[in-house]
Each structure stands twice: as C-alpha cells, then as structure tokens.
Design a protein around this motif. Structure first.
Motif, PDB file in Angstrom:
ATOM      1  N   HIS A  51       0.841  -1.193   0.000  1.00 36.52           N
ATOM      2  CA  HIS A  51       0.000   0.000   0.000  1.00 36.52           C
ATOM      3  C   HIS A  51       0.874   1.242   0.000  1.00 36.52           C
ATOM      4  O   HIS A  51       1.972   1.238   0.549  1.00 36.52           O
ATOM      5  CB  HIS A  51      -0.895   0.042   1.242  1.00 36.52           C
ATOM      6  CG  HIS A  51      -1.801  -1.133   1.371  1.00 36.52           C
ATOM      7  ND1 HIS A  51      -2.888  -1.323   0.557  1.00 36.52           N
ATOM      8  CD2 HIS A  51      -1.774  -2.181   2.217  1.00 36.52           C
ATOM      9  CE1 HIS A  51      -3.492  -2.443   0.902  1.00 36.52           C
ATOM     10  NE2 HIS A  51      -2.833  -2.983   1.910  1.00 36.52           N
ATOM     11  N   ARG A  52       0.367   2.314  -0.569  1.00 34.22           N
ATOM     12  CA  ARG A  52       1.041   3.610  -0.469  1.00 34.22           C
ATOM     13  C   ARG A  52       0.816   4.151   0.939  1.00 34.22           C
ATOM     14  O   ARG A  52      -0.314   4.181   1.427  1.00 34.22           O
ATOM     15  CB  ARG A  52       0.477   4.572  -1.506  1.00 34.22           C
ATOM     16  CG  ARG A  52       0.852   4.177  -2.905  1.00 34.22           C
ATOM     17  CD  ARG A  52       0.262   5.043  -3.983  1.00 34.22           C
ATOM     18  NE  ARG A  52      -0.211   6.337  -3.567  1.00 34.22           N
ATOM     19  CZ  ARG A  52      -1.101   7.049  -4.235  1.00 34.22           C
ATOM     20  NH1 ARG A  52      -1.631   6.585  -5.345  1.00 34.22           N
ATOM     21  NH2 ARG A  52      -1.484   8.237  -3.802  1.00 34.22           N
ATOM     22  N   ALA A  53       1.886   4.585   1.583  1.00 34.01           N
ATOM     23  CA  ALA A  53       1.817   5.013   2.981  1.00 34.01           C
ATOM     24  C   ALA A  53       0.839   6.162   3.176  1.00 34.01           C
ATOM     25  O   ALA A  53       0.098   6.196   4.167  1.00 34.01           O
ATOM     26  CB  ALA A  53       3.204   5.395   3.488  1.00 34.01           C
ATOM     27  N   GLU A  54       0.807   7.130   2.248  1.00 36.20           N
ATOM     28  CA  GLU A  54      -0.082   8.275   2.433  1.00 36.20           C
ATOM     29  C   GLU A  54      -1.551   7.876   2.390  1.00 36.20           C
ATOM     30  O   GLU A  54      -2.388   8.483   3.056  1.00 36.20           O
ATOM     31  CB  GLU A  54       0.222   9.396   1.429  1.00 36.20           C
ATOM     32  CG  GLU A  54      -0.041   9.051  -0.013  1.00 36.20           C
ATOM     33  CD  GLU A  54       1.128   8.372  -0.726  1.00 36.20           C
ATOM     34  OE1 GLU A  54       1.058   8.288  -1.969  1.00 36.20           O
ATOM     35  OE2 GLU A  54       2.078   7.924  -0.069  1.00 36.20           O
ATOM     36  N   ILE A  55      -1.880   6.828   1.644  1.00 30.69           N
ATOM     37  CA  ILE A  55      -3.267   6.347   1.603  1.00 30.69           C
ATOM     38  C   ILE A  55      -3.618   5.662   2.919  1.00 30.69           C
ATOM     39  O   ILE A  55      -4.689   5.891   3.487  1.00 30.69           O
ATOM     40  CB  ILE A  55      -3.471   5.387   0.409  1.00 30.69           C
ATOM     41  CG1 ILE A  55      -3.165   6.088  -0.918  1.00 30.69           C
ATOM     42  CG2 ILE A  55      -4.879   4.800   0.417  1.00 30.69           C
ATOM     43  CD1 ILE A  55      -4.035   7.279  -1.217  1.00 30.69           C
ATOM     44  N   VAL A  56      -2.716   4.831   3.423  1.00 36.48           N
ATOM     45  CA  VAL A  56      -2.944   4.158   4.706  1.00 36.48           C
ATOM     46  C   VAL A  56      -3.122   5.193   5.816  1.00 36.48           C
ATOM     47  O   VAL A  56      -4.026   5.081   6.651  1.00 36.48           O
ATOM     48  CB  VAL A  56      -1.781   3.194   5.028  1.00 36.48           C
ATOM     49  CG1 VAL A  56      -1.907   2.639   6.438  1.00 36.48           C
ATOM     50  CG2 VAL A  56      -1.733   2.065   4.013  1.00 36.48           C
ATOM     51  N   ASP A  57      -2.271   6.221   5.814  1.00 34.16           N
ATOM     52  CA  ASP A  57      -2.373   7.273   6.822  1.00 34.16           C
ATOM     53  C   ASP A  57      -3.704   8.010   6.725  1.00 34.16           C
ATOM     54  O   ASP A  57      -4.338   8.299   7.748  1.00 34.16           O
ATOM     55  CB  ASP A  57      -1.224   8.276   6.674  1.00 34.16           C
ATOM     56  CG  ASP A  57       0.124   7.673   6.991  1.00 34.16           C
ATOM     57  OD1 ASP A  57       0.180   6.585   7.616  1.00 34.16           O
ATOM     58  OD2 ASP A  57       1.142   8.283   6.593  1.00 34.16           O
TER      59      ASP A  57
END
Length: 78
Positions: free
Chosen positions: A43-49
């Motif tokens: 997953h892209r970290a900014e999406i998870v955040d």
C-alpha cells in the motif's frame, strides 16, 4: 533506513520473494515495480495514513444523526 542508488531497470531484492525494480525516473519522481506473492500487502503510505485518520474522525463523530441526514440528502439530490 537503507538508502540505495539504482538506475532504470536495476532491481532490489527484499527477502526471498520480493523484487523492486526501478521502472522510470523523471523530474517528478521515480516509478517502481514491485513483484511479491499475492499474500503480501502493498500500500502507499499516504493512503494508509489518510484512511486511518478518516477512521479516527468517524469514530469520534457525534452520534446525533447529522451525518446520516446529510448522506440521505445527497442520495435524494442525485
């Protein structure tokens, strides 16, 4: 953190079954391809955040029905 320099087409191996390949480099960023088993979540970290933040906001929202009424209003408008 390990920082590596790579050129287009070069690869990085992570463990026995994850391969990261540099696909392209431009002034706007780097594109990478990732080969991993299907059970490895990527997953892209900014999406998870953002999802985590949205979940926290939803959990702390007042339970007065305001949000439900707003959603029903959107449904009627379409």
């Amino acid at each position: 953190m390990l920082v590596l320099g790579r050129k287009v087409g070069e690869r990085i191996l992570i463990g026995d079954d994850v391969v990261v390949t540099v696909v392209s480099v431009s002034k706007d960023g780097v594109r990478v391809g990732i080969e991993a088993p299907r059970d490895v979540r990527i997953h892209r970290a900014e999406i998870v955040d953002q999802v985590a933040e949205d979940n926290r906001a939803a959990a702390s929202a007042p339970a007065d029905g305001t949000d439900v009424r707003a959603l029903l209003g959107l449904r009627r408008a379409s």
